[in-house]
Design a protein around this motif. Structure first.
Motif, mmCIF file in Angstrom:
data_model
loop_
_atom_site.group_PDB
_atom_site.id
_atom_site.type_symbol
_atom_site.label_atom_id
_atom_site.label_comp_id
_atom_site.label_asym_id
_atom_site.label_seq_id
_atom_site.Cartn_x
_atom_site.Cartn_y
_atom_site.Cartn_z
ATOM 1 N N SER A 88 10.217 3.974 19.703
ATOM 2 C CA SER A 88 11.526 3.649 20.624
ATOM 3 C C SER A 88 12.577 4.822 20.172
ATOM 4 O O SER A 88 13.131 5.621 20.815
ATOM 5 C CB SER A 88 12.022 2.312 20.512
ATOM 6 N N LEU A 89 12.637 4.781 18.820
ATOM 7 C CA LEU A 89 13.599 5.956 18.188
ATOM 8 C C LEU A 89 13.160 7.181 18.279
ATOM 9 O O LEU A 89 13.958 8.299 18.413
ATOM 10 C CB LEU A 89 14.139 5.340 16.691
ATOM 11 N N SER A 90 11.957 7.300 18.044
ATOM 12 C CA SER A 90 11.190 8.823 18.083
ATOM 13 C C SER A 90 11.358 9.494 19.322
ATOM 14 O O SER A 90 11.401 10.718 19.574
ATOM 15 C CB SER A 90 9.876 8.932 17.737
ATOM 16 N N THR A 91 11.271 8.769 20.493
ATOM 17 C CA THR A 91 11.566 9.179 21.943
ATOM 18 C C THR A 91 12.617 9.509 22.233
ATOM 19 O O THR A 91 13.115 9.954 23.410
ATOM 20 C CB THR A 91 10.807 8.273 22.881
ATOM 21 N N ALA A 92 13.746 8.948 21.453
ATOM 22 C CA ALA A 92 15.236 9.086 22.055
ATOM 23 C C ALA A 92 15.717 10.280 22.455
ATOM 24 O O ALA A 92 16.420 10.623 23.109
ATOM 25 C CB ALA A 92 15.997 8.258 21.190
ATOM 26 N N GLY A 93 15.451 11.134 21.453
ATOM 27 C CA GLY A 93 15.684 12.512 21.463
ATOM 28 C C GLY A 93 15.263 13.111 22.815
ATOM 29 O O GLY A 93 15.952 13.977 23.321
ATOM 30 N N LEU A 94 14.198 12.987 23.337
ATOM 31 C CA LEU A 94 13.524 13.285 24.496
ATOM 32 C C LEU A 94 14.024 12.736 25.805
ATOM 33 O O LEU A 94 14.549 13.460 26.736
ATOM 34 C CB LEU A 94 12.070 13.448 24.621
ATOM 35 N N ARG A 96 16.827 10.504 26.041
ATOM 36 C CA ARG A 96 18.422 10.295 26.034
ATOM 37 C C ARG A 96 19.193 11.158 26.999
ATOM 38 O O ARG A 96 20.124 10.824 27.329
ATOM 39 C CB ARG A 96 18.955 10.130 24.763
ATOM 40 N N PRO A 97 18.895 12.584 26.935
ATOM 41 C CA PRO A 97 19.781 13.507 27.445
ATOM 42 C C PRO A 97 19.942 13.277 28.926
ATOM 43 O O PRO A 97 18.953 12.781 29.619
ATOM 44 C CB PRO A 97 19.041 14.721 27.220
ATOM 45 N N GLN A 98 20.938 13.692 29.807
ATOM 46 C CA GLN A 98 21.085 13.570 31.027
ATOM 47 C C GLN A 98 19.923 14.404 31.777
ATOM 48 O O GLN A 98 19.667 15.575 31.399
ATOM 49 C CB GLN A 98 22.293 14.147 31.551
ATOM 50 N N GLN A 99 19.550 13.963 32.730
ATOM 51 C CA GLN A 99 18.226 14.604 33.672
ATOM 52 C C GLN A 99 18.872 14.950 35.188
ATOM 53 O O GLN A 99 18.769 14.211 36.049
ATOM 54 C CB GLN A 99 17.108 13.794 33.959
ATOM 55 N N LYS A 100 19.576 16.000 35.315
ATOM 56 C CA LYS A 100 20.521 16.173 36.342
ATOM 57 C C LYS A 100 19.527 16.526 37.602
ATOM 58 O O LYS A 100 19.941 16.120 38.583
ATOM 59 C CB LYS A 100 21.307 17.624 35.902
ATOM 60 N N GLY A 101 18.247 16.928 37.602
ATOM 61 C CA GLY A 101 17.477 17.207 38.737
ATOM 62 C C GLY A 101 17.087 15.656 39.402
ATOM 63 O O GLY A 101 16.748 15.847 40.494
ATOM 64 N N TYR A 102 16.963 14.743 38.575
ATOM 65 C CA TYR A 102 17.033 13.433 39.016
ATOM 66 C C TYR A 102 18.250 12.748 39.163
ATOM 67 O O TYR A 102 17.981 11.343 39.656
ATOM 68 C CB TYR A 102 15.977 13.008 38.169
ATOM 69 N N GLY A 103 19.396 13.218 39.210
ATOM 70 C CA GLY A 103 20.650 12.422 39.113
ATOM 71 C C GLY A 103 20.555 11.404 37.972
ATOM 72 O O GLY A 103 21.322 10.249 38.067
ATOM 73 N N ILE A 104 19.994 11.332 36.932
ATOM 74 C CA ILE A 104 20.194 10.536 35.865
ATOM 75 C C ILE A 104 21.048 10.664 34.735
ATOM 76 O O ILE A 104 21.156 11.862 34.072
ATOM 77 C CB ILE A 104 18.537 10.356 35.257
ATOM 78 N N ALA A 106 23.065 10.332 31.143
ATOM 79 C CA ALA A 106 22.721 10.437 29.895
ATOM 80 C C ALA A 106 22.370 9.014 29.303
ATOM 81 O O ALA A 106 23.228 8.005 29.504
ATOM 82 C CB ALA A 106 23.611 11.203 28.871
ATOM 83 N N GLY A 107 21.288 8.839 28.677
ATOM 84 C CA GLY A 107 20.867 7.390 28.044
ATOM 85 C C GLY A 107 20.080 6.578 29.321
ATOM 86 O O GLY A 107 19.375 5.543 28.535
ATOM 87 N N ALA A 108 20.248 6.912 30.458
ATOM 88 C CA ALA A 108 19.765 6.075 31.387
ATOM 89 C C ALA A 108 18.186 5.919 31.365
ATOM 90 O O ALA A 108 17.398 5.074 31.472
ATOM 91 C CB ALA A 108 20.391 6.449 32.884
ATOM 92 N N LEU A 109 17.535 7.069 31.376
ATOM 93 C CA LEU A 109 16.001 7.238 31.179
ATOM 94 C C LEU A 109 15.421 6.582 30.050
ATOM 95 O O LEU A 109 14.484 5.845 30.084
ATOM 96 C CB LEU A 109 15.666 8.619 31.288
ATOM 97 N N TRP A 110 16.309 6.578 28.811
ATOM 98 C CA TRP A 110 15.806 5.869 27.548
ATOM 99 C C TRP A 110 15.838 4.437 27.747
ATOM 100 O O TRP A 110 14.683 3.737 27.420
ATOM 101 C CB TRP A 110 16.591 6.528 26.440
ATOM 102 N N ARG A 111 16.739 3.946 28.222
ATOM 103 C CA ARG A 111 17.017 2.639 28.643
ATOM 104 C C ARG A 111 15.877 2.262 29.711
ATOM 105 O O ARG A 111 15.326 0.922 29.240
ATOM 106 C CB ARG A 111 18.545 2.090 29.120
#
Length: 282
Positions: A88-94, A96-104, A106-111
């Motif tokens: 869980s923590l190792s993937t956070a860096g990938l 967590r950031p905002q994914q603008k192309g999907y309208g996501i 910051a943090g939403a994709l990780w959650r």
């Protein structure tokens, strides 16, 4: 239009995937994991070593006496607990950031991904399947989005127009605009990072588990984790609820439609523990 091969060649611009996590996943199929193997994969990473020690000594685990070394901490916590936290923590860096192309945001994709992983784990435990393997497939199911987000950002207006006009799932929009989708890219990405074929194929087919061949059951877990996370309000991006439920995902895992509220309740309870461990706000 870019080909999927060109996109995969660009992935070296992403932050590197933690090698110790890739190595840890190779132990998932072993019935009796050697503690020394786990220690060897973690001990040269100061941040992970500190995390494991801190977790073991935390009030959450009810430690009566503090541990003094990584091996003792690993023995107390057990491989599955350590693996799931490290993953869980190792993937956070990938993720967590905002994914603008999907309208996501910051943090939403990780959650979303962690929630899907917790759901998959809860179901796997009841079905006597490997909880850490299922946890991993669910955690990584949307990893392809971090690659495609930048490509879709340039097409943002088209993405919005397509989703509003056709009310199509994002998967269909990706295929219409790019010729492939995030699931295919995610599978290719895991192959590039040398993950096992079963995890790569489960991620590649998490929207179509029946097409995953011998890995269909694991792909079905990823499908259900993804779907139920959205039902629980932890979706992300455009058309998060635009699911076309596949009955084969239920058949492959032995879950019935009537079981879903039960698994949602268990997952909500489990997320409280995850929040305490990972300091995620759900």
């Amino acid at each position: 239009m870019l080909s999927i091969d060109e996109i995969i060649r660009d992935i070296d611009s992403l932050p590197p995937f933690p090698r110790n996590l890739t190595a840890l996943t190779e132990l998932l199929d072993e019935t009796d994991v050697d503690v020394d193997q786990v220690v060897a994969l973690i001990q040269y990473d100061p941040a992970l070593t500190a995390l494991v020690m801190r977790l073991c000594n935390s009030a959450y685990f009810g430690a009566t006496s503090p541990v003094s070394d990584l091996r003792e901490a690993t023995t107390r916590l057990g491989f599955n607990q350590i693996f799931q936290v490290v993953a869980s923590l190792s993937t956070a860096g990938l993720l967590r950031p905002q994914q603008k192309g999907y309208g996501i945001e910051a943090g939403a994709l990780w959650r979303h991904s962690v929630t899907a992983a917790v759901i998959g784990k809860c179901i796997a435990l009841e079905q006597d399947d490997n909880p850490s393997l299922v946890f991993t497939a669910c955690l990584l199911h949307d990893i392809g989005k971090i690659v495609l987000s930048g490509k879709l950002e340039a097409l943002y207006d088209k993405v919005l127009a397509e989703t509003k006009l056709c009310q199509s799932p994002m998967l269909v929009v990706e295929q219409n605009l790019l010729g492939f989708d995030h699931a295919e890219v995610g599978g290719r990405l895991l192959e590039h990072w040398r993950f096992s074929p079963q995890l790569a194929e489960a991620v590649r087919r998490h929207h179509d588990p029946g097409a995953a061949g011998e890995h269909a059951r694991l792909a079905a877990y990823a499908y259900l984790g993804n779907m139920i996370a959205c039902f629980m309000g932890f979706g992300c991006g455009h058309q998060a609820l635009a699911f076309r439920c596949r009955a084969e995902a239920l058949d492959l895992t032995g879950v019935s439609a009537e079981d879903i509220p039960h698994h949602m309740t268990k997952a909500f309870d489990a997320l409280g523990d995850v929040q305490a461990l990972l300091d995620i706000q759900f």
